[in-house]
Design an enzyme around this catalytic site. Structure first.
Site, PDB file in Angstrom:
ATOM      1  N   LYS A  79       0.855  -1.186   0.000  1.00  0.00           N
ATOM      2  CA  LYS A  79       0.000   0.000   0.000  1.00  0.00           C
ATOM      3  C   LYS A  79       0.892   1.237   0.000  1.00  0.00           C
ATOM      4  O   LYS A  79       1.929   1.267   0.663  1.00  0.00           O
ATOM      5  CB  LYS A  79      -0.895  -0.020   1.238  1.00  0.00           C
ATOM      6  CG  LYS A  79      -1.932   1.085   1.290  1.00  0.00           C
ATOM      7  CD  LYS A  79      -2.884   0.893   2.470  1.00  0.00           C
ATOM      8  CE  LYS A  79      -3.948   1.972   2.526  1.00  0.00           C
ATOM      9  NZ  LYS A  79      -4.905   1.756   3.640  1.00  0.00           N
ATOM     10  N   SER A 154      -9.766   1.728   2.575  1.00  0.00           N
ATOM     11  CA  SER A 154      -8.886   2.475   1.702  1.00  0.00           C
ATOM     12  C   SER A 154      -7.807   1.629   1.028  1.00  0.00           C
ATOM     13  O   SER A 154      -7.179   2.098   0.073  1.00  0.00           O
ATOM     14  CB  SER A 154      -8.216   3.580   2.518  1.00  0.00           C
ATOM     15  OG  SER A 154      -7.355   3.024   3.487  1.00  0.00           O
ATOM     16  N   SER A 178     -10.033  -0.549   6.757  1.00  0.00           N
ATOM     17  CA  SER A 178      -9.407  -0.426   5.439  1.00  0.00           C
ATOM     18  C   SER A 178      -8.684  -1.662   4.896  1.00  0.00           C
ATOM     19  O   SER A 178      -8.301  -1.664   3.731  1.00  0.00           O
ATOM     20  CB  SER A 178      -8.436   0.745   5.432  1.00  0.00           C
ATOM     21  OG  SER A 178      -9.159   1.928   5.233  1.00  0.00           O
TER      22      SER A 178
HETATM   23  N1  GLN Z   1     -13.220   4.136   5.849  1.00  0.00           N
HETATM   24  C1  GLN Z   1     -12.752   4.559   7.131  1.00  0.00           C
HETATM   25  C2  GLN Z   1     -12.370   6.020   7.065  1.00  0.00           C
HETATM   26  O1  GLN Z   1     -12.571   6.581   6.042  1.00  0.00           O
HETATM   27  C3  GLN Z   1     -11.586   3.728   7.559  1.00  0.00           C
HETATM   28  C4  GLN Z   1     -10.360   3.998   6.788  1.00  0.00           C
HETATM   29  C5  GLN Z   1      -9.195   3.198   7.215  1.00  0.00           C
HETATM   30  O2  GLN Z   1      -9.342   2.153   7.865  1.00  0.00           O
HETATM   31  N2  GLN Z   1      -8.020   3.676   6.891  1.00  0.00           N
HETATM   32  O3  GLN Z   1     -11.884   6.594   7.990  1.00  0.00           O
END
Ligand code: GLN
Length: 491
Positions: A79, A154, A178
């Site tokens: 990532k 994400s 994410s």
């Molecule tokens: N979708 C969640 C957010 O937007 C979690 C994102 C994540 O785990 N990095 O904060």
């Protein structure tokens, strides 16, 4: 099955038996990337030369008759919020578009020592804020099961790369879901470890009390292997835990007889997709068939987890992202009259709309006069959420829930409605708030799209989580399904 569709542990066997070399394997993955990447767009940066050189080094060691480590010579993806020295690390943000980190994240270093062949850096929501990769500053990734749909986020690029055969495994990060939500949307396995098990050194911070790095893989055994390589204390991360790392593959017995598993009733709310509900209910039946004892339990504060998260996470983000001021890192706006103007223009130009929204929310929640009412209150709610889990774990070995309320949604469907987007992490966020380990694995399909089952464990009980997931996986065949990307010679 094609090489690029095989799990890590089988690729390892082929390498050991000299049926394929690391060089050939890497070439196969690079070809696969060339064939499907225009449709999937999982990567932001490809590191072809580095991959081939890494594979060559592994082939040299096998040539000398050395024993291959389980991940040696296996092509993987990272990532793009994991710092890689000399390879750009963008966090999918314009502000870091050309950022070359001067150091490498501990997890990456550990994988390199284990012989990883790194194919490149994957797309994500900007600074890991989002659930669809549509918040990427460089365009969205597509779901390999349906190019009209999002891969989740994400870590959407990492999940899509694994699902599409563009990497044998990948690393993601999980602050509120994410790793697990994109794993569920793309039909792969994703594990968020206990907070503190895996070093965050070199992970670009989003919300430091919630962030964890973890694997995305095709099978549970692979997940155990990657976790084994990255887990353990790191002097460079003061929040990394001093715990002994067990042998995770030893837990993969296929046995779960007599285990007590709780099914929290709050994780099956009225509005959720009925087919997802059915798939998860069937998975629960399957676990029962395998000899586990399943009982309904309650986590009464579940409904407050999402609102509390959207105070805690933005608060920490607003503080962490203060460093992007055009001085030390990344983009600097031109044409400014003075330094304040330079800061403003840089952040105006460099951050996308969701990142700005989070910075504003967080700054507000922390500001004088509101701090106690919002941020402090959210921390208290966080304690209540953790206690809910502690109470249930006094009587149960683990919990099973759906990973997400729906399957992958259409691109564009939720971009205009932040709350709808936030709700896709309804079942994953409480786990981060409590710092627990949780894994998502494929447990069915709805409208031809993968459904994820979430297994939540006690702190540092990754072995138990893997044990349950493995038993379920071996008793089903969802992990063998691959998306058809319409490329010649597929399957
Ligand atoms: N979708 C969640 C957010 O937007 C979690 C994102 C994540 O785990 N990095 O904060």
């Amino acid at each position: 099955m094609e090489l690029y569709n095989l799990p890590v542990h089988e690729l390892h066997r082929l390498l050991v038996e000299r049926q394929v070399s690391a060089g050939e394997l890497t070439a196969t993955f690079l070809e696969r990337i060339a064939a499907v990447e225009p449709a999937v767009k999982a990567y932001l940066t490809l590191t072809r030369e580095q991959a081939l050189a890494g594979a060559g080094a592994v082939d040299d060691t096998t040539g000398r008759g050395e024993i291959l480590a389980p991940l040696a010579g296996i092509p993987a993806a990272l990532k793009d919020n994991l710092c890689t020295r000399g390879t750009r690390t963008t966090c999918a943000s314009r502000i870091l578009e050309h950022y070359l980190p001067p150091y490498t994240a501990t997890v990456v270093e550990r994988l390199e020592q284990a012989g990883m062949v790194s194919l490149g850096k994957t797309n994500m929501d900007e600074f890991a804020m989002g659930s669809s990769t549509e918040n990427s500053g460089f365009g969205p990734t597509r779901n390999p099961w349906d190019p009209e749909r999002v891969p989740g986020g994400s870590s959407g690029g990492s999940a899509a790369a694994v699902a599409a055969g563009e990497a044998a495994y990948a690393l993601g990060s999980d602050t509120g879901g994410s790793i697990r939500q994109p794993a569920a949307f793309c039909g792969v396995v994703g594990l968020k470890p206990t907070y503190g098990l895996v070093s965050r050194y070199g992970l670009v911070a989003f919300a430091s009390s919630l962030d964890q790095i973890g694997p995305l893989t095709r099978e549970v055994r692979d997940c155990a292997l990657v976790l084994q390589a990255i887990a353990g204390h790191d002097l460079r991360d003061s929040t990394s835990a001093h715990v002994a790392v067990p042998d995770y593959t030893a837990a993969l017995t296929g046995e779960i007889k007599g285990m007590r598993l709780g099914v929290p009733r709050e994780y099956f709310p009225a509005g959720m997709d009925p087919e997802v509900k059915t798939a998860v209910r069937r998975a629960v039946d399957k676990l029962e068939e395998l000899g586990a004892i399943l009982e309904e339990v309650s986590l009464p504060h579940t409904e407050y987890a999402l609102p509390a998260y959207y105070l805690v996470a933005p608060a920490e983000a607003s503080s962490n992202l203060a460093r992007y001021d055009g001085v030390a890192y990344g983009h600097r706006a031109g044409g400014a009259d003075n330094i304040i103007d330079m800061y403003c223009r840089t952040r105006q130009e460099g951050f996308g709309p969701e990142v700005k929204r989070r910075i504003m929310l967080g700054t507000y929640a922390l500001s004088a006069g509101y701090h106690d009412a919002y941020y402090l209150k959210a921390l208290k709610v966080r304690t209540l959420i953790r206690r809910d889990f502690e109470q249930v774990f006094a009587a149960y070995d683990a919990l099973v829930t759906p990973t997400t309320p729906t399957v992958a949604f259409k691109l564009g469907e939720k971009v205009g409605d932040p709350l709808a987007m936030y709700l896709s992490d309804l079942f994953t966020i409480p786990v981060n708030m409590a710092g627990l380990p949780a894994l998502s694995l494929p447990c069915g399909f709805s409208q031809g799209l993968p459904v994820g089952l979430q297994v939540i464990g006690r702190p540092f009980a990754e072995a138990t989580v893997l044990q349950i997931a493995y038993a379920f996986e071996q008793a089903t065949d969802y992990h063998l399904a691959r998306p058809d990307l319409g490329v010649r010679g597929e399957k």
